[in-house]
Design a protein around this motif. Structure first.
Motif, short mmCIF file in Angstrom:
data_model
loop_
_atom_site.label_atom_id
_atom_site.label_comp_id
_atom_site.label_asym_id
_atom_site.label_seq_id
_atom_site.Cartn_x
_atom_site.Cartn_y
_atom_site.Cartn_z
N ALA A 104 82.69 33.17 61.69
CA ALA A 104 82.74 31.63 60.36
C ALA A 104 81.80 31.66 59.89
CB ALA A 104 82.60 30.88 61.65
N LEU A 105 80.45 31.86 60.44
CA LEU A 105 79.63 32.14 58.72
C LEU A 105 79.58 32.68 57.75
CD1 LEU A 105 76.71 30.08 58.05
CD2 LEU A 105 75.30 31.84 59.28
N GLY A 106 79.41 33.49 58.49
CA GLY A 106 80.09 35.01 57.57
C GLY A 106 81.00 34.80 56.28
N GLY A 107 81.95 34.16 57.16
CA GLY A 107 83.25 34.12 55.88
C GLY A 107 83.00 32.47 54.95
N LEU A 133 80.58 32.01 49.03
CA LEU A 133 79.84 31.64 48.47
C LEU A 133 79.49 31.93 47.50
CD1 LEU A 133 78.88 28.37 51.04
CD2 LEU A 133 79.90 28.12 49.02
N LEU A 134 79.14 33.19 48.41
CA LEU A 134 77.52 34.02 47.95
C LEU A 134 77.61 35.45 47.25
CD1 LEU A 134 75.26 33.86 50.74
CD2 LEU A 134 75.14 32.21 47.70
N GLY A 135 79.17 36.26 48.44
CA GLY A 135 79.98 37.38 47.40
C GLY A 135 79.41 38.34 48.53
N ALA A 136 79.64 39.49 48.36
CA ALA A 136 78.62 40.35 49.36
C ALA A 136 77.47 41.44 49.21
CB ALA A 136 79.87 41.94 49.65
N PRO A 137 78.00 41.29 47.74
CA PRO A 137 75.91 41.81 47.69
C PRO A 137 75.01 41.04 48.42
CG PRO A 137 77.32 42.13 45.59
CD PRO A 137 78.01 41.51 46.13
N LEU A 138 75.02 39.74 48.46
CA LEU A 138 73.67 38.28 48.41
C LEU A 138 74.47 38.93 50.44
CD1 LEU A 138 73.91 35.95 45.95
CD2 LEU A 138 71.94 37.31 46.65
N LEU A 139 75.73 39.01 50.79
CA LEU A 139 75.40 38.93 52.53
C LEU A 139 74.87 39.87 53.43
CD1 LEU A 139 77.43 37.03 54.45
CD2 LEU A 139 79.01 38.49 54.09
N PHE A 140 74.46 41.47 52.32
CA PHE A 140 73.86 41.87 52.49
C PHE A 140 72.17 42.27 52.55
CE2 PHE A 140 78.16 43.79 52.33
CZ PHE A 140 78.55 44.58 53.67
N ALA A 141 72.48 41.39 51.40
CA ALA A 141 70.79 41.32 51.61
C ALA A 141 70.86 39.60 52.60
CB ALA A 141 70.47 40.68 50.12
N VAL A 142 70.98 39.28 53.16
CA VAL A 142 70.29 38.04 54.05
C VAL A 142 70.77 38.64 55.14
CG1 VAL A 142 71.62 36.72 55.51
CG2 VAL A 142 71.67 36.11 53.13
N ASP A 143 71.48 39.64 55.99
CA ASP A 143 71.93 40.08 56.83
C ASP A 143 70.46 41.20 57.09
OD1 ASP A 143 71.39 41.98 59.11
OD2 ASP A 143 73.61 42.58 58.63
N ALA A 144 69.66 41.90 55.69
CA ALA A 144 68.67 42.79 55.89
C ALA A 144 67.35 42.30 56.03
CB ALA A 144 69.05 43.53 53.72
N THR A 145 67.29 40.89 54.98
CA THR A 145 66.01 40.39 55.54
C THR A 145 66.64 39.73 56.56
OG1 THR A 145 66.83 39.36 53.15
CG2 THR A 145 65.05 37.63 54.65
N LEU A 146 67.07 39.50 57.17
CA LEU A 146 66.99 38.85 58.87
C LEU A 146 66.68 40.50 59.46
CD1 LEU A 146 70.87 37.12 59.09
CD2 LEU A 146 68.07 36.08 58.98
N THR A 147 67.16 41.25 59.39
CA THR A 147 66.60 42.60 60.16
C THR A 147 65.26 42.79 59.88
OG1 THR A 147 68.92 42.89 59.54
CG2 THR A 147 67.16 44.85 60.60
N ALA A 148 64.58 42.62 58.99
CA ALA A 148 63.35 42.78 58.61
C ALA A 148 62.78 41.92 59.37
CB ALA A 148 63.06 42.85 57.19
N MET A 149 62.80 40.76 59.42
CA MET A 149 62.11 39.75 59.98
C MET A 149 62.51 40.17 61.81
SD MET A 149 63.84 36.26 58.23
CE MET A 149 63.02 34.91 60.24
N ALA A 150 63.60 40.49 62.22
CA ALA A 150 63.16 41.06 63.91
C ALA A 150 62.64 42.20 63.57
CB ALA A 150 64.88 41.27 64.13
N ALA A 151 62.64 43.36 62.50
CA ALA A 151 61.45 44.70 63.07
C ALA A 151 59.93 43.40 63.24
CB ALA A 151 61.72 44.66 61.44
N VAL A 152 59.49 42.19 61.86
CA VAL A 152 58.17 41.41 62.74
C VAL A 152 57.78 41.64 64.23
CG1 VAL A 152 57.26 40.19 62.09
CG2 VAL A 152 58.06 41.30 60.08
#
Length: 432
Positions: A171-174, A179-198
């Motif tokens: 639901a949040l992804g939709g 609002l943001l478009g696909a590029p920013l959505l993948f950028a958000v996921d990449a950022t969250l995954t990097a936070m997970a690595a930390v």
């Protein structure tokens, strides 16, 4: 069992908060939850890209779907063996970093207009390989993070957060996609995954160093040892066989439920979404009560309760004489109840099932045990998905769902007639 086994077990349902107060588990749980949310959010964008941007044909969609499973089928046993000889915590960090880089590459491909079918196929394949390494490292690592008598609680906590992520994420992804478009959505996921690595890098544990291989031994011998251990063990053998059988039934219902509800019962898409939301609630409640049920009944009987409970919704769906003319309210109530009970059963058995595996198997065999079961499960699921289409074509949806209910019943029967019935998560690790 020792004299202190019973208090540890009977108090288990009241000690869930204590697990999250363990710093190592807090980092592990937080990283896992963040990655689950990120994957659920970006998963919406992937589906939209496949259907609307790439205009993929049904055959291409099937290829992309299969690519996420292929690594488990062909590499699962090998990676599982490697995880018994590598640092699992380091593997988690490396796979998270790798996943973040791949997700960031999708942003570049989208912005440059270079994303096509084959480039997306490569992305999905690489993400599948990274997910395989991550899954193969995380389950064997958990027994090093929490005490063995807290493993069911830890898995229940992970199940609760993953259920919330699976519910709120799409639901949040939709909304974010709009609002943001696909590029920013993948950028958000990449950022969250990097936070997970930390967060994963901050897990402080000691991992035992494996004994060197004897002369003449190689990874093939390690794999064979893991397979033998899994299928010769007094309680893990029936557990594995029950899980494989359950996956066969689950592959059928997972393949046909949406088609049956939307095409045969003619429920609108919003009603289908409501039914899935009820499933999320059931899964959360199942994970929430899994620890207490396991402590009250014993792990083996808790697994049986989950296996037996899952029979009911699909049996009802197969035999209740409802059709598209039965009325929206009645049909919505039926399919919502089906999803609720189905997910409730999974929430109860999953934490007890996984926790028991992690409790009983010695650390040196954790990776191979889990990879053996996981790999066979993936093969069974692929076979079952194909079988579901064939059976539905020949026999119809209701009969096929009834067959799935019978398969679930066999999975429950394996538990109740085997030594697994009396298993408890306080059982001593061994090398049977």
């Amino acid at each position: 069992m020792g004299d202190d086994a019973t208090p540890a077990e009977t108090d288990a349902g009241d000690r869930v908060g204590e697990v999250l107060r363990l710093p190592a588990f807090a980092f592990f749980w937080s990283a896992t939850t963040i990655r689950a949310f990120g994957s659920s959010v970006s998963g919406v964008a992937v589906q939209v890209l496949i259907v609307t941007v790439l205009q993929a044909t049904p055959a291409e969609i099937s290829i992309l779907s299969a690519l996420s499973v292929v690594p488990y089928v062909f590499l699962g046993l090998i990676v599982g063996a490697l995880m018994d000889r590598r640092r699992r915590q380091r593997t988690l960090v490396i796979t998270s970093v790798g996943t973040a880089v791949v997700l960031a590459s999708v942003v570049v491909l989208l912005l440059s207009g270079a994303l096509g079918f084959w480039s997306l196929a490569l992305v999905i394949l690489v993400l599948g390989v990274l997910a395989l390494f991550s899954d193969s490292a995380s389950q064997p690592l958990l027994p090093r993070i929490v005490p063995r008598d807290s493993l069911v609680m830890a898995n229940a906590r992970l199940g609760q957060s993953s259920t919330v992520a699976a519910t709120a994420g799409p639901a949040l992804g939709g909304a974010l996609l709009t609002l943001l478009g696909a590029p920013l959505l993948f950028a958000v996921d990449a950022t969250l995954t990097a936070m997970a690595a930390v967060l994963q890098s901050r897990i402080r544990i000691e991992e035992s160093k494996p004994a060197p291989r004897a002369a003449g031994r190689h990874v093939g011998h390690d794999i064979a040892e893991g397979v033998r251990y899994t299928y010769r063990h007094r309680t893990l053998r029936p557990l594995a066989l029950s899980v494989h059988t359950w996956f066969l039934g689950n592959s059928i219902v997972a393949t046909l439920f949406g088609v049956f509800v939307l095409r045969e019962l003619h429920l609108p898409a919003w009603a289908y979404g409501v039914a899935l939301a009820f499933g999320a609630v059931g899964g959360f409640l199942g994970a929430l009560t899994a620890t207490r049920i396991g402590a009250l009944l014993g792990t083996g009987r808790a697994i049986f309760v989950g296996r037996a409970l899952v029979i009911l919704p699909w049996l009802v769906l197969a035999v209740v004489p409802l059709d598209a003319h039965s009325g929206l309210v009645v049909l919505l109530a039926l399919v919502s109840t089906v999803q609720f009970v189905y997910a409730l059963a999974m929430g109860i058995e999953d934490a007890n099932d996984t926790g028991y595996r992690q409790t009983v198997a010695p650390d040196a065999l954790q990776g191979r045990l889990n990879s053996t079961i996981r790999t066979v499960n993936r093969v069974v699921f692929l076979f079952g998905a194909l079988l579901a289409g064939l059976l539905a074509t020949l026999l119809g949806y209701r009969v096929t769902l009834g067959i799935a209910a019978v398969i679930f019943a066999i999975a429950a029967l394996i538990v109740v007639v085997s030594p697994l019935r009396d298993a408890r998560h306080t059982d001593t690790p061994d090398r049977q």
